[in-house]
Design a protein around this motif. Structure first.
Motif, PDB file in Angstrom:
ATOM      1  N   LEU A 128     -69.799 -43.885 125.719  1.00 56.66           N
ATOM      2  CA  LEU A 128     -69.449 -42.700 126.326  1.00 56.66           C
ATOM      3  C   LEU A 128     -69.374 -41.663 127.111  1.00 56.66           C
ATOM      4  CD1 LEU A 128     -69.223 -42.974 122.126  1.00 56.66           C
ATOM      5  CD2 LEU A 128     -67.585 -42.567 123.365  1.00 56.66           C
ATOM      6  N   ALA A 129     -70.406 -41.316 127.685  1.00 52.55           N
ATOM      7  CA  ALA A 129     -71.274 -40.233 127.905  1.00 52.55           C
ATOM      8  C   ALA A 129     -70.667 -40.741 129.312  1.00 52.55           C
ATOM      9  CB  ALA A 129     -72.752 -40.928 129.229  1.00 52.55           C
ATOM     10  N   THR A 178     -72.478 -36.881 109.284  1.00 53.50           N
ATOM     11  CA  THR A 178     -73.217 -36.328 110.200  1.00 53.50           C
ATOM     12  C   THR A 178     -73.054 -37.719 111.686  1.00 53.50           C
ATOM     13  OG1 THR A 178     -75.623 -37.664 109.719  1.00 53.50           O
ATOM     14  CG2 THR A 178     -75.200 -34.804 109.364  1.00 53.50           C
ATOM     15  N   THR A 179     -73.069 -38.794 111.164  1.00 58.01           N
ATOM     16  CA  THR A 179     -72.752 -39.906 112.623  1.00 58.01           C
ATOM     17  C   THR A 179     -71.745 -39.799 113.103  1.00 58.01           C
ATOM     18  OG1 THR A 179     -72.495 -41.739 110.785  1.00 58.01           O
ATOM     19  CG2 THR A 179     -74.446 -41.458 111.346  1.00 58.01           C
ATOM     20  N   LEU A 180     -70.987 -39.276 112.092  1.00 57.96           N
ATOM     21  CA  LEU A 180     -69.134 -39.208 112.862  1.00 57.96           C
ATOM     22  C   LEU A 180     -69.009 -38.008 113.689  1.00 57.96           C
ATOM     23  CD1 LEU A 180     -66.954 -40.239 109.996  1.00 57.96           C
ATOM     24  CD2 LEU A 180     -66.701 -40.963 112.087  1.00 57.96           C
ATOM     25  N   ILE A 181     -70.219 -37.271 113.803  1.00 55.70           N
ATOM     26  CA  ILE A 181     -69.916 -35.595 113.959  1.00 55.70           C
ATOM     27  C   ILE A 181     -70.708 -36.084 115.851  1.00 55.70           C
ATOM     28  CG2 ILE A 181     -70.986 -33.321 114.244  1.00 55.70           C
ATOM     29  CD1 ILE A 181     -70.393 -33.113 110.896  1.00 55.70           C
ATOM     30  N   ALA A 182     -71.640 -36.578 115.418  1.00 58.35           N
ATOM     31  CA  ALA A 182     -72.616 -36.474 116.731  1.00 58.35           C
ATOM     32  C   ALA A 182     -71.416 -38.107 117.287  1.00 58.35           C
ATOM     33  CB  ALA A 182     -73.378 -37.224 115.770  1.00 58.35           C
ATOM     34  N   ALA A 183     -70.602 -39.183 117.097  1.00 60.50           N
ATOM     35  CA  ALA A 183     -70.113 -39.599 118.068  1.00 60.50           C
ATOM     36  C   ALA A 183     -69.000 -39.189 118.655  1.00 60.50           C
ATOM     37  CB  ALA A 183     -69.756 -40.932 116.647  1.00 60.50           C
ATOM     38  N   PHE A 184     -68.018 -38.406 117.709  1.00 58.57           N
ATOM     39  CA  PHE A 184     -66.858 -37.424 118.624  1.00 58.57           C
ATOM     40  C   PHE A 184     -67.481 -36.250 119.361  1.00 58.57           C
ATOM     41  CE2 PHE A 184     -64.923 -40.291 115.648  1.00 58.57           C
ATOM     42  CZ  PHE A 184     -64.045 -40.218 115.934  1.00 58.57           C
ATOM     43  N   ARG A 185     -68.551 -36.029 119.215  1.00 63.11           N
ATOM     44  CA  ARG A 185     -69.258 -34.667 120.143  1.00 63.11           C
ATOM     45  C   ARG A 185     -67.889 -34.788 121.270  1.00 63.11           C
ATOM     46  NH1 ARG A 185     -72.912 -31.310 118.944  1.00 63.11           N
ATOM     47  NH2 ARG A 185     -73.924 -33.099 117.551  1.00 63.11           N
ATOM     48  N   MET A 234     -80.642 -56.749 118.182  1.00 68.47           N
ATOM     49  CA  MET A 234     -79.226 -56.501 118.793  1.00 68.47           C
ATOM     50  C   MET A 234     -78.394 -54.942 118.668  1.00 68.47           C
ATOM     51  SD  MET A 234     -77.902 -60.139 118.092  1.00 68.47           S
ATOM     52  CE  MET A 234     -78.636 -60.187 116.809  1.00 68.47           C
ATOM     53  N   ILE A 235     -78.315 -54.280 117.466  1.00 66.81           N
ATOM     54  CA  ILE A 235     -77.996 -53.122 116.840  1.00 66.81           C
ATOM     55  C   ILE A 235     -78.167 -52.087 117.957  1.00 66.81           C
ATOM     56  CG2 ILE A 235     -77.854 -51.786 115.674  1.00 66.81           C
ATOM     57  CD1 ILE A 235     -77.282 -53.036 113.753  1.00 66.81           C
ATOM     58  N   GLY A 236     -79.780 -52.606 118.087  1.00 61.10           N
ATOM     59  CA  GLY A 236     -80.241 -51.283 119.311  1.00 61.10           C
ATOM     60  C   GLY A 236     -79.188 -50.646 120.878  1.00 61.10           C
ATOM     61  N   ALA A 237     -79.063 -52.343 121.711  1.00 61.65           N
ATOM     62  CA  ALA A 237     -79.502 -52.954 122.558  1.00 61.65           C
ATOM     63  C   ALA A 237     -77.398 -51.816 122.820  1.00 61.65           C
ATOM     64  CB  ALA A 237     -79.471 -53.977 123.286  1.00 61.65           C
ATOM     65  N   LYS A 238     -76.529 -52.516 121.609  1.00 63.24           N
ATOM     66  CA  LYS A 238     -75.263 -52.109 121.301  1.00 63.24           C
ATOM     67  C   LYS A 238     -75.289 -50.112 120.890  1.00 63.24           C
ATOM     68  CE  LYS A 238     -70.733 -52.813 120.671  1.00 63.24           C
ATOM     69  NZ  LYS A 238     -70.487 -53.612 121.901  1.00 63.24           N
ATOM     70  N   VAL A 239     -76.158 -49.894 120.742  1.00 59.28           N
ATOM     71  CA  VAL A 239     -75.929 -48.465 120.211  1.00 59.28           C
ATOM     72  C   VAL A 239     -76.735 -47.929 122.015  1.00 59.28           C
ATOM     73  CG1 VAL A 239     -77.034 -46.290 119.538  1.00 59.28           C
ATOM     74  CG2 VAL A 239     -76.349 -48.583 118.440  1.00 59.28           C
ATOM     75  N   ARG A 240     -77.098 -48.720 122.638  1.00 57.30           N
ATOM     76  CA  ARG A 240     -77.807 -47.844 124.000  1.00 57.30           C
ATOM     77  C   ARG A 240     -75.665 -48.192 124.614  1.00 57.30           C
ATOM     78  NH1 ARG A 240     -82.575 -50.068 122.370  1.00 57.30           N
ATOM     79  NH2 ARG A 240     -81.607 -51.829 123.958  1.00 57.30           N
ATOM     80  N   VAL A 241     -75.588 -49.204 125.128  1.00 55.82           N
ATOM     81  CA  VAL A 241     -74.247 -49.380 125.997  1.00 55.82           C
ATOM     82  C   VAL A 241     -73.287 -48.260 125.139  1.00 55.82           C
ATOM     83  CG1 VAL A 241     -72.360 -51.265 126.169  1.00 55.82           C
ATOM     84  CG2 VAL A 241     -74.962 -51.733 126.007  1.00 55.82           C
ATOM     85  N   LEU A 242     -73.042 -48.562 124.096  1.00 60.24           N
ATOM     86  CA  LEU A 242     -72.465 -47.611 123.740  1.00 60.24           C
ATOM     87  C   LEU A 242     -72.273 -45.586 124.241  1.00 60.24           C
ATOM     88  CD1 LEU A 242     -71.081 -48.768 119.943  1.00 60.24           C
ATOM     89  CD2 LEU A 242     -69.838 -48.818 122.133  1.00 60.24           C
TER      90      LEU A 242
END
Length: 368
Positions: A170-171, A253-260, A158-166
């Protein structure tokens, strides 16, 4: 929420400043600090990060002070966090999770909320065993036999699916930003981004230069969402100025990646105004931390001006420092007093519009 703070000194010469910054983070998240425990170690303990003696002390202190939560000023492994929670019998939140929580609290725009949620899910995915150990194995019985999934596996899916949607959302936001950026570039406007350590006064300086109403407060991560305005500067014409998220030491690092996507405004800028808190005793270290993140996001080679802000608190006068060749080294301003802003505008004008970029007149000079 009543919090016990555990700070671990591993020999860092700036440990005290690091510890005080963490306390500010805790208060910014809404914690009421009821007790603080300092631990000195040569290296982290594999099981608890702190030794068993200090662990016993933390257990007694949390009970005597009525703490509801333990805030740990280091990044913990899932196993260390799980072990500490079992011993102290309270929820343990490490530095990474606390910063993520503050970002979740402060994010206002749709994009900012998406970025924070993505970072939180990526962090959570490494700690599912801590959350779901009691459900890892389903019991047998009627209706439970045959192939199936553990709660842990289902949660991971479920988390993997949610991450893909997010990431897809963001893309889409990033594509919209690229379209807006290309439109600005076609207009030939100079693009300037404010960067700097959190609470250096970027938003206050942004408001002073643009007369915008961007939120500004004397707290860590007061604003997360990038705000862009156009201003007219004599000698440079129309300038696009962007206020970006602040940096901090040990930024996850997760924040840096998310805020890219947000930080793309920095990567594609013609000029960076690196805002420094002139009144901070740790300003040199803070400059180094910002430089480190700029390298990580690919913005290290963009022309930069060091802008020392809050000179009213540091007891300094507005001025512009240049080297023997006339190269701008640093500018001293006060955004709240609006002192030195004309000199800053003049420095931006020296860069000029993109078509005739005179970036060689600007260089980054480390403080003396």
């Amino acid at each position: 929420m009543r919090a016990l703070i555990i700070s671990v000194d591993l020999g860092n010469p700036d440990f005290h400043a690091h510890s005080e910054e963490f306390a500010m983070l805790a208060e910014g998240a809404g914690a009421q600090i009821v007790a603080r425990l300092t631990v000195r170690r040569a290296r982290p303990d594999a099981a608890y990060f702190i030794g068993t003696g200090k662990l016993e002390e933390a257990m007694v202190l949390s009970q005597s002070e009525g703490a509801d939560i333990v805030l740990f000023d280091q990044a913990l492994s899932p196993a260390q966090q799980r072990n500490l929670e079992r011993k102290i019998n309270l929820r343990v939140v490490d530095r990474v999770a606390l910063i993520l929580d503050i970002f979740a609290l402060r994010a206002k725009s749709h994009e900012g909320k998406l970025q924070v949620e993505l970072a939180q899910l990526q962090h959570l995915s490494t700690r599912l065993t801590r959350l779901w150990t009691h459900l890892e194995r389903q019991r047998g019985g009627i209706g439970m036999r045959g192939p199936g999934e553990s709660q842990l596996e289902m949660d991971r899916r479920m988390i993997g699916a949610k991450v893909r949607v997010l990431r897809e959302r963001l893309a889409k936001v990033e594509r919209q930003r690229q379209t807006q950026r290309r439109a600005r570039e076609r207009g030939g406007n100079l693009s300037v981004s404010l960067v700097g350590y959190t609470n250096a006064g970027k938003s206050t300086l942004f408001n002073a230069l643009t007369r915008a109403g961007a939120y500004a407060a004397d707290q860590l991560f007061a604003t997360l969402d990038t705000t862009t305005r156009r201003i007219w500067i004599e000698g440079a014409g129309q300038v696009t100025l962007s206020d970006t998220v602040g940096f901090i030491r040990d930024l996850p690092t997760t924040l840096i990646a998310a805020f890219r996507a947000t930080l793309e405004e920095t990567v594609h800028a013609d000029l960076l105004l690196h805002v420094v808190d002139a009144a901070s005793p740790q300003r040199d270290e803070q400059i180094a931390e910002v430089d480190k993140v700029l390298v990580e996001i690919g913005a290290a080679d963009i022309p930069r001006i060091l802008v020392y802000n809050k000179i009213d608190k540091a007891g300094l006068a507005p001025r512009v420092d240049q080297d023997s060749h006339g190269t701008i080294a640093r500018i001293f301003v006060s955004a709240t007093e609006r002192a030195g802003l004309d000199a800053l505008r003049g420095a931006i004008a020296q860069v000029g519009p993109p078509a005739g970029n005179n970036a060689s007149n600007i260089q980054t000079v480390q403080p003396e």
